[in-house]
Design an enzyme around this catalytic site. Structure first.
Site, PDB file in Angstrom:
ATOM      1  N   GLU A  36       0.987  -1.309   0.061  1.00 45.30           N
ATOM      2  CA  GLU A  36      -0.019  -0.060  -0.073  1.00 45.30           C
ATOM      3  C   GLU A  36       0.995   1.098   0.013  1.00 45.30           C
ATOM      4  O   GLU A  36       0.342   2.004  -0.555  1.00 45.30           O
ATOM      5  CB  GLU A  36      -1.087  -0.038   1.087  1.00 45.30           C
ATOM      6  CG  GLU A  36      -2.064  -0.883   1.060  1.00 45.30           C
ATOM      7  CD  GLU A  36      -3.180  -0.271  -0.241  1.00 45.30           C
ATOM      8  OE1 GLU A  36      -3.009   0.968  -0.608  1.00 45.30           O
ATOM      9  OE2 GLU A  36      -4.028  -0.964  -0.202  1.00 45.30           O
TER      10      GLU A  36
ATOM     11  N   GLU B  20       1.746   6.427  -7.187  1.00 46.13           N
ATOM     12  CA  GLU B  20       0.663   7.359  -7.640  1.00 46.13           C
ATOM     13  C   GLU B  20       1.129   8.935  -7.386  1.00 46.13           C
ATOM     14  O   GLU B  20       0.711   9.686  -8.013  1.00 46.13           O
ATOM     15  CB  GLU B  20      -0.669   6.999  -6.462  1.00 46.13           C
ATOM     16  CG  GLU B  20      -1.459   6.034  -6.970  1.00 46.13           C
ATOM     17  CD  GLU B  20      -2.684   5.517  -6.109  1.00 46.13           C
ATOM     18  OE1 GLU B  20      -2.774   6.287  -5.238  1.00 46.13           O
ATOM     19  OE2 GLU B  20      -3.236   4.587  -6.490  1.00 46.13           O
TER      20      GLU B  20
END
Length: 128
Positions: free
Chosen positions: A72, A79
């Protein structure tokens, strides 16, 4: 002979831990999926203690939890990096984000399978 550079290297080493904890705090504060996985991890650990899972089972559970957190955080880094570079819809930017998210999904599926293998028989026995 003691190097005068040693204290500076040691400070850089420990500063790295500060940056790492900052990244984890960022994930908890800003990423809903990271918070979701943290909540699930707490629940899974509670059930692990409740059912008294074996040391080997704990190794699988903790590997699934740690791997999920790590992926994660890496997904968030990908991102944010892509967003920093471009706001345009670019096929390579989309591919970078999608493949990072895909890695998270693959590991999430693995983690669910680990959880089912370890906990489903115990849950079924509990409700018999």
């Amino acid at each position: 002979m003691v190097s005068r550079d040693k204290p500076a290297r040691l400070m850089r080493f420990f500063r790295g831990f500060v940056y790492a904890w900052s990244g984890i705090r960022y994930g908890l504060a800003n990423e809903g999926n990271f918070r979701f996985h943290a909540c699930v991890a707490v629940i899974v650990c509670f059930f692990g203690m409740y059912f008294g899972i074996t040391k080997t089972e704990w190794l699988f559970v903790l590997t699934a939890i740690a791997g999920m957190f790590a992926l994660e955080l890496v997904n968030t880094a990908v991102e944010k990096t892509v967003d920093l570079i471009t706001n345009d819809d670019h096929p390579l930017a989309e591919a970078a984000k999608d493949t990072a998210a895909g890695a998270v999904l693959v590991y999430a599926i693995y983690s669910v399978i680990v959880g089912l293998i370890i906990f489903l028989p115990r849950l079924m026995e509990l409700f018999r």
